[in-house]
Design a protein around this motif. Structure first.
Motif, short mmCIF file in Angstrom:
data_model
loop_
_atom_site.label_atom_id
_atom_site.label_comp_id
_atom_site.label_asym_id
_atom_site.label_seq_id
_atom_site.Cartn_x
_atom_site.Cartn_y
_atom_site.Cartn_z
N ILE A 37 8.51 51.86 39.10
CA ILE A 37 7.52 52.83 39.57
C ILE A 37 6.26 52.06 39.97
N ILE A 38 5.85 52.23 41.22
CA ILE A 38 4.73 51.45 41.76
C ILE A 38 3.57 52.37 42.12
N GLU A 39 2.36 51.91 41.87
CA GLU A 39 1.19 52.69 42.26
C GLU A 39 1.04 52.67 43.78
N GLY A 40 0.55 53.77 44.32
CA GLY A 40 0.39 53.92 45.75
C GLY A 40 1.03 55.22 46.21
N GLU A 41 1.13 55.37 47.52
CA GLU A 41 1.68 56.59 48.10
C GLU A 41 2.72 56.27 49.16
N ASN A 42 3.70 57.16 49.26
CA ASN A 42 4.73 57.09 50.29
C ASN A 42 5.46 55.74 50.28
N ARG A 44 8.82 53.75 49.17
CA ARG A 44 10.20 53.61 48.71
C ARG A 44 10.72 52.33 49.34
N LYS A 45 10.40 51.24 48.70
CA LYS A 45 10.61 49.91 49.27
C LYS A 45 11.81 49.25 48.61
N VAL A 53 18.30 48.91 45.34
CA VAL A 53 17.29 49.12 44.30
C VAL A 53 15.93 49.19 44.98
N PHE A 54 15.09 50.14 44.57
CA PHE A 54 13.84 50.42 45.25
C PHE A 54 12.66 50.45 44.30
N ALA A 207 11.30 42.51 41.96
CA ALA A 207 11.24 43.98 41.84
C ALA A 207 10.03 44.44 41.05
N ALA A 208 9.73 43.74 39.95
CA ALA A 208 8.65 44.15 39.05
C ALA A 208 7.34 43.44 39.35
#
Length: 326
Positions: A37-42, A44-45, A53-54, A207-208
């Motif tokens: 889970i990443i901070e930010g908006e929109n 899905r990387k 894996v996203f 990823a992390a």
């Protein structure tokens, strides 16, 4: 001709016969699916080294969780990627940290899902280590206080299980005492009890976004050459109050999974790590292996070795394949 030998093939004569005598079985309930889970908006990387894996921002978490539920997966393991990092990993124990926000969202929208919160500092510190640092030294005891704060914050947010992965000495005892004092006596600890300093973690660090900025983690994670040390590590965590024991990585350490299973009466969790996932994915994309058959063989290998549960990035695919084969 009077030959005396056993006819083992009698029990392999057909698919139904093989199914009848099969010793180990995979179930979707066995799987814990990691989420980044990443901070930010929109956002899905896709992780370039982990196809499928996203990294997912909060505004895309609803769709991600709907997909998890649709596959029948009942447990997720949360890793957070904060927008800001500092020397002591403040966002790891902030009540509005990304894992805490994601946990509250999942427990509100999908209350039946078990949320396992990874409890470490490496994704949150500017230096990328799993504890406080002084010069080039990773400080053990000073790090425990921050890990306890992180665990309590995660429990307050609604995490069902605390999964400390930092490998500081005494981390289970400290977190257990902290949770109990804060009133979270019923929250279990899924300890990364046996965690090796492995080369198989490379894709995870992408990823992390948590690679160490100097040195390595060999002073606190285990030497891959050691077996007896795993007994000492696991025994300490059992005595200190662990409720589950994780062995990480998985495939190169099947012997350790069996050792832990044979010696401790707690659920054993195999972590099928990023490098193991990426190797199979890469080989499958090149047409070198059958992905479905290879993944399911690897996962049943964990069960045969003694794992009760499996943390795996293959969880969605494996769940779909198991359903197809019913």
């Amino acid at each position: 001709m009077d030959l005396q030998f056993s006819r083992h093939r009698r029990l392999r004569s057909s698919a139904n016969m093989r199914a009848l005598v099969r010793e180990n079985h995979l179930r979707v309930d066995d799987f814990i699916y990691p989420l980044f889970i990443i901070e930010g908006e929109n956002i899905r990387k896709e992780v370039s080294s982990m196809p499928g894996v996203f990294q997912v921002s909060m505004d895309n978490l609803q769709a991600e969780m709907e997909d998890v539920v649709a596959h029948g997966i009942k447990s997720v393991l949360l890793f957070g990627i904060p927008a800001e990092k500092d020397e002591c990993g403040t966002q790891a124990f902030h009540d509005h940290g990304i894992v805490q926000v994601a946990t509250r969202f999942i427990k509100e929208k999908f209350p039946e899902i078990l949320v396992v919160a990874d409890t470490c500092l490496c994704e949150y510190t500017s230096h990328g280590h799993c504890g406080m640092v002084e010069g080039d030294k990773i400080l053990n005891d000073e790090s425990l206080d921050l890990l306890v704060k992180s665990a309590i914050s995660q429990a307050k947010a609604g995490a069902d299980i605390i999964a400390p992965s930092n490998m500081m000495d005494g981390f289970v005892a400290a977190i257990r005492a902290g949770l109990d004092e804060a009133g979270f006596t019923e929250i279990p600890i899924m300890s990364y009890a046996v965690k090796y300093a492995s080369s198989f973690y490379g894709p995870f660090r992408e990823a992390a976004e948590g690679a160490p900025q100097f040195g390595d983690r060999k002073t606190y994670q285990m030497d891959p050459a050691n077996r007896i040390e795993a007994f000492r590590e696991a025994e300490s965590d059992v005595i200190e109050g662990a409720d589950f024991l994780i062995v990480k990585p998985g495939l190169p350490y099947l012997d350790i999974i069996r050792d832990v299973k044979n010696n401790f009466n707690l659920p054993v969790v195999a972590y099928n790590v990023s490098g193991e996932y990426s190797m199979i994915k890469a080989a499958a994309l090149n047409g070198w292996v059958d992905e479905k058959k290879t993944v399911l063989e690897a996962l049943v290998g964990f069960k045969r070795a003694g794992a009760d549960l499996i943390i795996t990035y293959h969880a969605k695919d494996a769940a779909r394949w198991l359903k197809e084969d019913e």
